[in-house]
Design an enzyme around this catalytic site. Structure first.
Site, PDB file in Angstrom:
ATOM      1  N   SER A  61      -7.234  -3.034  -4.190  1.00  0.00           N
ATOM      2  CA  SER A  61      -7.566  -3.937  -3.412  1.00  0.00           C
ATOM      3  C   SER A  61      -8.037  -5.339  -4.076  1.00  0.00           C
ATOM      4  CB  SER A  61      -8.628  -3.381  -2.465  1.00  0.00           C
ATOM      5  OG  SER A  61      -8.780  -3.762  -1.303  1.00  0.00           O
ATOM      6  N   ASP A 174      -4.417   0.568   1.431  1.00  0.00           N
ATOM      7  CA  ASP A 174      -5.314   0.432   0.444  1.00  0.00           C
ATOM      8  C   ASP A 174      -5.316   1.597  -0.737  1.00  0.00           C
ATOM      9  OD1 ASP A 174      -7.661  -0.294  -0.996  1.00  0.00           O
ATOM     10  OD2 ASP A 174      -8.824  -0.385   0.804  1.00  0.00           O
TER      11      ASP A 174
END
Length: 292
Positions: A61, A174
């Site tokens: 991320s 993610d």
């Protein structure tokens, strides 16, 4: 590739000459945490001040953004300057969490503007992996191939905040759902010393609020935390900047977050030296860089 060597004083000689003690391959794992991820920039500033360079980097991320930029060759100072120009609307314009997710194309475009002609992982200066989750299989995907900007933007696609990224027949979101601080990834890349930075270490503490957004975001945090304990077992040293009072979605406190990241690493200077078998007072003087 650069080779970094640690030296120690030769106790058998009265001179101040140094002899090779051992070779190390240092890996750096950078975790996710939204805007808190700029704390990684401050941490890198501290590592550079201490003379420590990394042979392998992996990020999830926000950590994948900072990791990719550093692997590309951007200095922490340059990354700070870039971060200070960003505003929430540049990335999440029109986004309503869990109702109207944003598209990660804005993140991809920002990265492409920085990378220029560098498009694929093999062109980066430091071996780097970006961690994603494939919704079609539910599995972690550690990318060291393909389009860097596209993959890194996918690594940032927090469910409910961003739409999934369709890439190579995968639906990517993610990487934190499977591996939010990828210490095991850099270990498997070849590092024999692993430093991990967790900018969101309180993610699994839950919430007292019953609002839909708070409940769903807390559920995601709990899922992430359940996976982290195992992957972090291989980390030799874990840094946890105190960023719990900063929102992962607000861009108002970037300088302060960066400073906290810097101070966290510097506060652990003695531990870093001990981990590497060095004198804390000379840690920044032990590393030499040989160009191959």
């Amino acid at each position: 590739m650069d080779i970094f060597k640690i030296f120690k004083k030769n106790k058998d000689e009265k001179t101040n000459s140094m002899q090779i003690h051992k070779k190390v391959k240092i890996g750096l794992a950078l975790g996710g945490g939204g805007v808190r991820g700029v704390g990684h920039i401050g941490a890198l500033m501290a590592f550079e001040e201490l003379g420590i360079h990394f042979d392998y980097i992996a990020g999830t991320s926000a950590g994948s953004i900072v990791g990719a930029l550093y692997a590309f060759g951007k200095s922490p100072k340059e990354m700070k300057e870039l971060a200070l120009t960003l505003r929430k609307k540049d990335i999440t314009r029109g986004m309503i969490p869990f109702i109207k997710p944003a598209n990660t194309a804005r993140i991809e475009n920002i990265l492409n503007s920085v990378f220029g002609d560098v498009k694929v992982f093999s062109e980066l200066k430091i071996p780097f992996k970006a961690v994603c989750t494939d919704l079609k299989t539910g599995k972690e995907v550690d990318f060291d191939y393909g389009n860097v900007a596209k993959v890194v933007s996918a690594s940032c696609a927090v469910p409910g905040v961003f739409t999934p990224v369709v890439y190579d027949d995968m639906h990517l979101v993610d990487g934190g759902l499977r591996n939010n601080v990828p210490a095991d990834v850099v270990k498997n890349m070849g590092a024999n010393v692993v430093f991990a930075i967790d900018v969101n270490h309180l993610r699994g503490t839950g919430t007292k609020s019953l609002s839909t957004v708070s409940v769903l975001s807390s559920v995601i945090g709990i899922i992430m935390q359940s996976k982290i304990d195992k992957t972090m077992e291989v980390a030799d040293l874990i840094f946890e900047p105190a960023l719990e009072n900063f929102s992962p979605l607000k861009f108002d406190d970037i300088e302060e977050i960066i400073q906290i990241g810097y101070e966290t690493v510097m506060a652990n200077k003695d531990k870093i030296a001990k981990m590497l078998g060095l004198n804390p007072k000379r840690i920044g003087k032990y590393f030499t860089k040989n160009e191959n």
